[in-house]
Design a protein around this motif. Structure first.
Motif, short mmCIF file in Angstrom:
data_model
loop_
_atom_site.label_atom_id
_atom_site.label_comp_id
_atom_site.label_asym_id
_atom_site.label_seq_id
_atom_site.Cartn_x
_atom_site.Cartn_y
_atom_site.Cartn_z
N THR A 132 -23.58 -9.61 22.06
CA THR A 132 -22.59 -9.90 21.02
C THR A 132 -22.19 -8.64 20.28
O THR A 132 -21.00 -8.41 20.00
CB THR A 132 -23.15 -10.94 20.04
OG1 THR A 132 -23.48 -12.15 20.74
CG2 THR A 132 -22.14 -11.27 18.95
N TYR A 133 -23.18 -7.80 19.97
CA TYR A 133 -22.89 -6.57 19.22
C TYR A 133 -22.20 -5.51 20.08
O TYR A 133 -21.42 -4.70 19.57
CB TYR A 133 -24.18 -6.03 18.61
CG TYR A 133 -24.73 -6.89 17.49
CD1 TYR A 133 -24.01 -7.96 16.99
CD2 TYR A 133 -25.99 -6.64 16.95
CE1 TYR A 133 -24.51 -8.77 15.98
CE2 TYR A 133 -26.50 -7.43 15.93
CZ TYR A 133 -25.76 -8.50 15.45
OH TYR A 133 -26.26 -9.28 14.44
N VAL A 134 -22.47 -5.51 21.38
CA VAL A 134 -21.72 -4.64 22.30
C VAL A 134 -20.25 -5.04 22.29
O VAL A 134 -19.34 -4.20 22.26
CB VAL A 134 -22.31 -4.71 23.72
CG1 VAL A 134 -21.34 -4.09 24.73
CG2 VAL A 134 -23.65 -3.99 23.79
N GLY A 135 -20.00 -6.35 22.30
CA GLY A 135 -18.64 -6.85 22.22
C GLY A 135 -17.95 -6.45 20.93
O GLY A 135 -16.75 -6.19 20.90
N ALA A 136 -18.74 -6.36 19.84
CA ALA A 136 -18.19 -5.97 18.54
C ALA A 136 -17.59 -4.58 18.58
O ALA A 136 -16.64 -4.28 17.84
CB ALA A 136 -19.28 -6.04 17.46
N LEU A 137 -18.11 -3.73 19.44
CA LEU A 137 -17.57 -2.37 19.55
C LEU A 137 -16.11 -2.39 20.03
O LEU A 137 -15.29 -1.59 19.59
CB LEU A 137 -18.42 -1.55 20.53
CG LEU A 137 -19.87 -1.29 20.11
CD1 LEU A 137 -20.63 -0.60 21.25
CD2 LEU A 137 -19.92 -0.45 18.85
N GLY A 138 -15.79 -3.33 20.92
CA GLY A 138 -14.43 -3.47 21.40
C GLY A 138 -13.50 -3.98 20.32
O GLY A 138 -12.36 -3.52 20.18
N VAL A 139 -13.99 -4.94 19.52
CA VAL A 139 -13.19 -5.51 18.43
C VAL A 139 -12.85 -4.43 17.42
O VAL A 139 -11.74 -4.36 16.88
CB VAL A 139 -13.95 -6.65 17.74
CG1 VAL A 139 -13.12 -7.23 16.60
CG2 VAL A 139 -14.31 -7.73 18.74
N VAL A 179 -17.99 -12.85 23.75
CA VAL A 179 -18.38 -13.58 24.97
C VAL A 179 -18.48 -12.64 26.16
O VAL A 179 -19.44 -12.69 26.93
CB VAL A 179 -17.39 -14.73 25.25
CG1 VAL A 179 -17.64 -15.34 26.63
CG2 VAL A 179 -17.49 -15.81 24.18
N ALA A 180 -17.50 -11.73 26.30
CA ALA A 180 -17.52 -10.77 27.41
C ALA A 180 -18.75 -9.87 27.34
O ALA A 180 -19.44 -9.64 28.35
CB ALA A 180 -16.24 -9.92 27.40
N GLY A 181 -19.06 -9.36 26.14
CA GLY A 181 -20.24 -8.51 25.98
C GLY A 181 -21.53 -9.25 26.28
O GLY A 181 -22.44 -8.71 26.91
N THR A 182 -21.59 -10.51 25.85
CA THR A 182 -22.79 -11.32 26.08
C THR A 182 -23.01 -11.56 27.56
O THR A 182 -24.14 -11.47 28.06
CB THR A 182 -22.66 -12.66 25.34
OG1 THR A 182 -22.48 -12.43 23.94
CG2 THR A 182 -23.92 -13.51 25.54
#
Length: 314
Positions: free
Chosen positions: A191-198, A77-80
């Motif tokens: 969404t995929y930018v957020g995946a980098l944090g995960v 959500v944050a990345g989006t």
């Protein structure tokens, strides 16, 4: 090659459903298609719980599943939000577009809004838990084969295809408005930018994290699809994460509506695939009825790409 063949079968089921609706008539079997989708989703979620319950040592992983789902929801959500806002400033710096308007709306009571938010998620989570408990506590599903989920999934996508035709969605003018046309891209990229944090905070590979997030809010499909691909634990995480994404969007859309026109972009992108149905009324009530076509277009594209992108990462 196996993944491509799997994708082809999913796409074929969707196309066959759309073709059948065209041949039978856009006005016919509308209710049948809608009821079939609901029943199949419930059945698939039940069997998803049954399948998860058959994993050795699954009870010791419940806490990890919940925490991971919460974590990847936050980052997605944050990345989006960040990406959609950034591109909205780049493509429409002065926001001259007239299709967005902060609409007047009648406020509901807090209790009523809370009930509307949690009602459906509670029902769906309960169905999964029921299947899980029956598998763990009884021998009633010792006959269960995971291949059953695959066939039911094809049938579900067939009726999803029919439903798309029944909606009579037309995107005239969308392709000429770049601020709307690129909305699905903002959602995918954010969404995929957020995946980098995960990836930095969990033991899962980047590919697995992206795959779990690729439901874009379509929690029933993402969980079922990943489970069908042979990853029931990741399917459970994806189901919960995408369910949380939809639930979070119910709180964020009214907030964004109060912040101004600019925040239509993060509002619709946060909603993901649900912008064409579950959150559509909320989006149109807070950003004006003229945003409805853009929200539906965004939701349809996200719903089309989700079943195609998920298998690519597993």
């Amino acid at each position: 090659m196996e993944t491509l063949w799997y994708l082809a079968k999913l796409a074929l089921a969707l196309v066959l459903g759309m073709g059948s609706a065209q041949l039978l008539g856009k006005e016919r079997f509308t209710r049948v298609s809608a009821y079939a989708q609901t029943c199949l989703v419930w059945l698939l979620l039940f069997f998803m719980g049954v399948n998860t319950g058959g994993i050795d040592g699954i009870t010791s992983q419940f806490r990890t599943i919940g925490i991971t789902a919460l974590l990847i929801t936050f980052f997605a959500v944050a990345g989006t939000i960040l990406v959609s806002l950034l591109f909205s400033f780049i493509l429409t710096p002065s926001l001259r577009s007239e299709h967005i308007a902060i609409a007047k709306r009648k406020e509901q009571s807090f209790i009523r809004r809370l009930y509307d938010i949690i009602k459906e998620p509670l029902i769906l989570v309960s169905i999964v838990i029921l299947g899980l408990l029956l598998r763990l506590g009884t021998d009633a599903f010792s006959w269960f084969e995971s291949s059953l989920v695959t066939y039911l999934l094809y049938v579900l996508l067939f009726f999803v295809g029919m439903g798309m035709v029944h909606r009579k969605i037309r995107f005239k003018g969308v392709f000429a408005d770049k601020s709307i046309f690129f909305l699905p891209l903002y959602t995918i990229l954010g969404t995929y930018v957020g995946a980098l944090g995960v990836f930095l905070f969990t033991p899962y590979t980047l590919s697995q994290v992206i795959g779990m997030l690729s439901g874009f809010g379509w929690y029933s499909l993402s969980g079922i699809l990943i489970t069908d691909l042979g990853y029931p634990v990741l399917g459970s995480i994806s189901f919960l994460s995408n369910l949380m994404r939809e639930s979070v969007s119910f709180f964020l859309i009214p907030l964004f509506g109060r912040l101004g026109k600019r925040y239509y972009y993060p509002a619709v992108c946060t909603a993901g695939a649900t912008s064409m149905d579950v959150t559509l009324v909320l989006l149109s009530s807070h950003f004006g009825m003229r945003t409805m076509v853009g929200s539906i277009y965004h939701g349809v594209i996200m719903s089309l790409v989700a079943p195609l992108l998920i298998p690519l990462f597993f």
